[in-house]
Write a protein that holds these residues in place. Structure first.
Motif, PDB file in Angstrom:
ATOM      1  N   ASP A   1     -18.795  -4.969  -1.617  1.00 32.09           N
ATOM      2  CA  ASP A   1     -17.658  -5.638  -0.966  1.00 32.09           C
ATOM      3  C   ASP A   1     -16.465  -4.690  -0.855  1.00 32.09           C
ATOM      4  O   ASP A   1     -15.768  -4.662   0.163  1.00 32.09           O
ATOM      5  CB  ASP A   1     -17.247  -6.890  -1.750  1.00 32.09           C
ATOM      6  N   ARG A   2     -16.221  -3.897  -1.913  1.00 29.26           N
ATOM      7  CA  ARG A   2     -15.084  -2.977  -1.900  1.00 29.26           C
ATOM      8  C   ARG A   2     -15.291  -1.814  -0.933  1.00 29.26           C
ATOM      9  O   ARG A   2     -14.326  -1.200  -0.472  1.00 29.26           O
ATOM     10  CB  ARG A   2     -14.808  -2.459  -3.312  1.00 29.26           C
ATOM     11  N   THR A   3     -16.549  -1.523  -0.596  1.00 24.85           N
ATOM     12  CA  THR A   3     -16.837  -0.442   0.350  1.00 24.85           C
ATOM     13  C   THR A   3     -16.177  -0.725   1.692  1.00 24.85           C
ATOM     14  O   THR A   3     -15.594   0.169   2.312  1.00 24.85           O
ATOM     15  CB  THR A   3     -18.364  -0.264   0.516  1.00 24.85           C
ATOM     16  N   THR A   4     -16.259  -1.957   2.147  1.00 23.89           N
ATOM     17  CA  THR A   4     -15.662  -2.333   3.429  1.00 23.89           C
ATOM     18  C   THR A   4     -14.158  -2.118   3.401  1.00 23.89           C
ATOM     19  O   THR A   4     -13.573  -1.569   4.340  1.00 23.89           O
ATOM     20  CB  THR A   4     -15.984  -3.811   3.743  1.00 23.89           C
ATOM     21  N   THR A   5     -13.523  -2.514   2.317  1.00 20.73           N
ATOM     22  CA  THR A   5     -12.069  -2.366   2.182  1.00 20.73           C
ATOM     23  C   THR A   5     -11.670  -0.897   2.162  1.00 20.73           C
ATOM     24  O   THR A   5     -10.713  -0.485   2.826  1.00 20.73           O
ATOM     25  CB  THR A   5     -11.589  -3.066   0.900  1.00 20.73           C
ATOM     26  N   LEU A   6     -12.400  -0.091   1.397  1.00 19.94           N
ATOM     27  CA  LEU A   6     -12.062   1.328   1.300  1.00 19.94           C
ATOM     28  C   LEU A   6     -12.272   2.027   2.638  1.00 19.94           C
ATOM     29  O   LEU A   6     -11.428   2.813   3.068  1.00 19.94           O
ATOM     30  CB  LEU A   6     -12.902   2.002   0.203  1.00 19.94           C
ATOM     31  N   ARG A   7     -13.377   1.737   3.287  1.00 16.29           N
ATOM     32  CA  ARG A   7     -13.629   2.367   4.583  1.00 16.29           C
ATOM     33  C   ARG A   7     -12.529   2.005   5.576  1.00 16.29           C
ATOM     34  O   ARG A   7     -12.111   2.837   6.384  1.00 16.29           O
ATOM     35  CB  ARG A   7     -15.003   1.961   5.109  1.00 16.29           C
ATOM     36  N   ALA A   8     -12.042   0.780   5.520  1.00 18.35           N
ATOM     37  CA  ALA A   8     -10.969   0.349   6.423  1.00 18.35           C
ATOM     38  C   ALA A   8      -9.665   1.087   6.147  1.00 18.35           C
ATOM     39  O   ALA A   8      -8.793   1.158   7.011  1.00 18.35           O
ATOM     40  CB  ALA A   8     -10.761  -1.159   6.312  1.00 18.35           C
ATOM     41  N   ALA A   9      -9.521   1.653   4.940  1.00 18.90           N
ATOM     42  CA  ALA A   9      -8.300   2.387   4.592  1.00 18.90           C
ATOM     43  C   ALA A   9      -8.286   3.796   5.186  1.00 18.90           C
ATOM     44  O   ALA A   9      -7.248   4.469   5.142  1.00 18.90           O
ATOM     45  CB  ALA A   9      -8.157   2.472   3.072  1.00 18.90           C
ATOM     46  N   ALA A  10      -9.407   4.238   5.740  1.00 19.65           N
ATOM     47  CA  ALA A  10      -9.460   5.578   6.339  1.00 19.65           C
ATOM     48  C   ALA A  10      -8.392   5.712   7.408  1.00 19.65           C
ATOM     49  O   ALA A  10      -8.168   4.804   8.205  1.00 19.65           O
ATOM     50  CB  ALA A  10     -10.840   5.835   6.933  1.00 19.65           C
ATOM     51  N   GLY A  11      -7.712   6.845   7.385  1.00 24.62           N
ATOM     52  CA  GLY A  11      -6.651   7.096   8.351  1.00 24.62           C
ATOM     53  C   GLY A  11      -5.291   6.594   7.917  1.00 24.62           C
ATOM     54  O   GLY A  11      -4.295   6.841   8.580  1.00 24.62           O
ATOM     55  N   THR A  12      -5.236   5.896   6.790  1.00 27.91           N
ATOM     56  CA  THR A  12      -3.955   5.398   6.275  1.00 27.91           C
ATOM     57  C   THR A  12      -3.690   6.028   4.914  1.00 27.91           C
ATOM     58  O   THR A  12      -4.624   6.397   4.194  1.00 27.91           O
ATOM     59  CB  THR A  12      -3.975   3.860   6.119  1.00 27.91           C
ATOM     60  N   GLY A  13      -2.429   6.131   4.543  1.00 25.34           N
ATOM     61  CA  GLY A  13      -2.091   6.718   3.254  1.00 25.34           C
ATOM     62  C   GLY A  13      -2.617   8.135   3.147  1.00 25.34           C
ATOM     63  O   GLY A  13      -2.897   8.792   4.147  1.00 25.34           O
ATOM     64  N   SER A  14      -2.775   8.612   1.919  1.00 23.42           N
ATOM     65  CA  SER A  14      -3.333   9.955   1.732  1.00 23.42           C
ATOM     66  C   SER A  14      -4.772   9.830   1.261  1.00 23.42           C
ATOM     67  O   SER A  14      -5.130   8.884   0.547  1.00 23.42           O
ATOM     68  CB  SER A  14      -2.497  10.756   0.727  1.00 23.42           C
ATOM     69  N   VAL A  15      -5.596  10.773   1.647  1.00 27.74           N
ATOM     70  CA  VAL A  15      -6.997  10.777   1.240  1.00 27.74           C
ATOM     71  C   VAL A  15      -7.091  10.843  -0.281  1.00 27.74           C
ATOM     72  O   VAL A  15      -7.871  10.119  -0.896  1.00 27.74           O
ATOM     73  CB  VAL A  15      -7.756  11.954   1.901  1.00 27.74           C
ATOM     74  N   VAL A  16      -6.281  11.686  -0.895  1.00 28.29           N
ATOM     75  CA  VAL A  16      -6.311  11.827  -2.361  1.00 28.29           C
ATOM     76  C   VAL A  16      -5.964  10.503  -3.032  1.00 28.29           C
ATOM     77  O   VAL A  16      -6.671  10.061  -3.960  1.00 28.29           O
ATOM     78  CB  VAL A  16      -5.351  12.956  -2.828  1.00 28.29           C
ATOM     79  N   ASP A  17      -4.910   9.850  -2.585  1.00 29.99           N
ATOM     80  CA  ASP A  17      -4.518   8.575  -3.201  1.00 29.99           C
ATOM     81  C   ASP A  17      -5.577   7.506  -2.994  1.00 29.99           C
ATOM     82  O   ASP A  17      -5.883   6.723  -3.913  1.00 29.99           O
ATOM     83  CB  ASP A  17      -3.183   8.098  -2.645  1.00 29.99           C
ATOM     84  N   ASN A  18      -6.138   7.449  -1.788  1.00 24.83           N
ATOM     85  CA  ASN A  18      -7.174   6.443  -1.519  1.00 24.83           C
ATOM     86  C   ASN A  18      -8.383   6.639  -2.430  1.00 24.83           C
ATOM     87  O   ASN A  18      -8.921   5.677  -2.980  1.00 24.83           O
ATOM     88  CB  ASN A  18      -7.607   6.496  -0.049  1.00 24.83           C
ATOM     89  N   LEU A  19      -8.808   7.887  -2.591  1.00 19.78           N
ATOM     90  CA  LEU A  19      -9.949   8.171  -3.460  1.00 19.78           C
ATOM     91  C   LEU A  19      -9.615   7.921  -4.926  1.00 19.78           C
ATOM     92  O   LEU A  19     -10.430   7.352  -5.670  1.00 19.78           O
ATOM     93  CB  LEU A  19     -10.421   9.610  -3.264  1.00 19.78           C
ATOM     94  N   ALA A  20      -8.436   8.344  -5.356  1.00 22.17           N
ATOM     95  CA  ALA A  20      -8.044   8.126  -6.755  1.00 22.17           C
ATOM     96  C   ALA A  20      -7.995   6.636  -7.070  1.00 22.17           C
ATOM     97  O   ALA A  20      -8.493   6.194  -8.111  1.00 22.17           O
ATOM     98  CB  ALA A  20      -6.695   8.790  -7.041  1.00 22.17           C
ATOM     99  N   ASP A  21      -7.427   5.852  -6.167  1.00 19.93           N
ATOM    100  CA  ASP A  21      -7.372   4.392  -6.370  1.00 19.93           C
ATOM    101  C   ASP A  21      -8.772   3.794  -6.411  1.00 19.93           C
ATOM    102  O   ASP A  21      -9.063   2.914  -7.243  1.00 19.93           O
ATOM    103  CB  ASP A  21      -6.549   3.724  -5.275  1.00 19.93           C
ATOM    104  N   ALA A  22      -9.644   4.261  -5.520  1.00 21.00           N
ATOM    105  CA  ALA A  22     -11.010   3.740  -5.482  1.00 21.00           C
ATOM    106  C   ALA A  22     -11.756   4.059  -6.774  1.00 21.00           C
ATOM    107  O   ALA A  22     -12.487   3.209  -7.301  1.00 21.00           O
ATOM    108  CB  ALA A  22     -11.756   4.318  -4.279  1.00 21.00           C
ATOM    109  N   LEU A  23     -11.568   5.257  -7.304  1.00 22.16           N
ATOM    110  CA  LEU A  23     -12.242   5.629  -8.547  1.00 22.16           C
ATOM    111  C   LEU A  23     -11.685   4.862  -9.736  1.00 22.16           C
ATOM    112  O   LEU A  23     -12.441   4.455 -10.633  1.00 22.16           O
ATOM    113  CB  LEU A  23     -12.141   7.142  -8.775  1.00 22.16           C
ATOM    114  N   ARG A  24     -10.388   4.650  -9.753  1.00 20.91           N
ATOM    115  CA  ARG A  24      -9.799   3.851 -10.838  1.00 20.91           C
ATOM    116  C   ARG A  24     -10.334   2.422 -10.796  1.00 20.91           C
ATOM    117  O   ARG A  24     -10.614   1.820 -11.836  1.00 20.91           O
ATOM    118  CB  ARG A  24      -8.268   3.862 -10.755  1.00 20.91           C
ATOM    119  N   ASP A  25     -10.486   1.886  -9.600  1.00 19.68           N
ATOM    120  CA  ASP A  25     -11.036   0.540  -9.442  1.00 19.68           C
ATOM    121  C   ASP A  25     -12.513   0.519  -9.833  1.00 19.68           C
ATOM    122  O   ASP A  25     -12.968  -0.373 -10.542  1.00 19.68           O
ATOM    123  CB  ASP A  25     -10.844   0.087  -7.993  1.00 19.68           C
ATOM    124  N   LEU A  26     -13.265   1.511  -9.370  1.00 25.77           N
ATOM    125  CA  LEU A  26     -14.699   1.565  -9.658  1.00 25.77           C
ATOM    126  C   LEU A  26     -14.963   1.646 -11.149  1.00 25.77           C
ATOM    127  O   LEU A  26     -15.837   0.947 -11.671  1.00 25.77           O
ATOM    128  CB  LEU A  26     -15.317   2.781  -8.950  1.00 25.77           C
TER     129      LEU A  26
END
Length: 198
Positions: A70-95
C-alpha cells in the motif's frame, strides 16, 4: 474470556496483541499463549482461526507485506516532489519501524514460519524484499522524471538502500537512528546517480 462472547475483528486483535508481545518481549517470547493472554481471549480463539501458530505468524507477516505494498503507491506518487534524499529517508524510516524490525527478527528466529512463508510464495525476508520493491518503484519513477541518471542501476541500488537501512535500524534495544544519519546514508548511496536539481 467466556467462550460464548463474540470478538469483533479477531484477526486484527490477535495481530495487534502479537505485535505488542514481539515489541515488548522479543521473538522468543512470542507464543500462542502469550498472544491470547495479551489479546485477553481464550487460547482456542487463535486455533479456531488458524491451523497452527506458524500459520498465524505467516498471516501476520503477510499483513505487514500488504502494508508495504500500500505504501508503494504513496511513495511512487511522491516522485518529482520534495527531494529524492528526503523521500527515500522518510520511506526507510517508515519501512523499518519497530514492528518491522522485530518481525524480521521473528522470521529469522522461526524455521516453521520461514517454511510457511515459502509455501505462500514469499522468498528471503519478505519485508526486506517488498521494501526493496517499493524503493525500486520510486527510483524508477524518479529516473523517468530525470531526477536520477538515465543509467541508474535500480536493481542494485534499491536493495542496497534497504540493506543499509536495515543495518541502521536493526538494534531493537536502542533508539532508532536520527533522521540525519538516515539522510547521510541515503545521500552516500545515491550520490553517483542523483542529478543536481533533485
Amino acid at each position: 474470556m467466556p467462550s460464548g462472547v463474540h470478538i469483533h475483528n479477531v484477526r486484527g486483535q490477535l495481530f495487534a496483541a502479537a505485535e505488542r508481545v514481539l515489541l515488548r518481549d522479543g521473538p522468543d517470547a512470542l507464543t500462542s499463549r502469550a498472544v491470547t493472554e495479551e489479546a485477553n481471549c481464550a487460547k482456542g480463539v487463535l486455533h479456531r482461526h488458524f491451523t497452527d501458530f506458524d500459520a498465524f505468524l505467516a498471516e501476520l507477516v503477510l499483513d505487514r507485506v500488504r502494508g508495504i505494498e500500500d505504501r508503494t503507491t504513496t511513495l511512487r506518487a511522491a516522485a518529482g516532489t520534495g527531494s529524492v534524499v528526503d523521500n527515500l529517508a522518510d520511506a526507510l524510516r517508515d519501512l523499518f519501524g519497530p514492528v518491522t524490525v522485530a518481525t524480521v527478527a521473528l522470521i529469522i528466529f522461526r524455521d516453521g514460519l520461514r517454511v510457511r512463508l515459502r509455501e505462500a510464495g514469499l522468498t528471503g525476508i519478505p519485508l526486506a524484499v517488498h521494501g526493496a520493491a517499493m524503493v525500486a518503484a520510486y527510483l524508477t519513477a524518479e529516473r523517468e522524471l530525470g531526477r536520477l541518471a538515465g543509467d541508474t542501476d535500480i536493481e542494485t541500488l534499491a536493495p542496497t538502500l534497504v540493506g543499509a537501512g536495515h543495518l541502521l535500524f536493526a538494534d531493537r534495544t536502542s533508539a532508532p537512528p536520527q533522521t540525519a544519519a538516515v539522510r547521510k546514508m541515503v545521500t552516500t548511496v545515491i550520490a553517483g546517480v542523483l542529478r543536481p536539481q533533485a
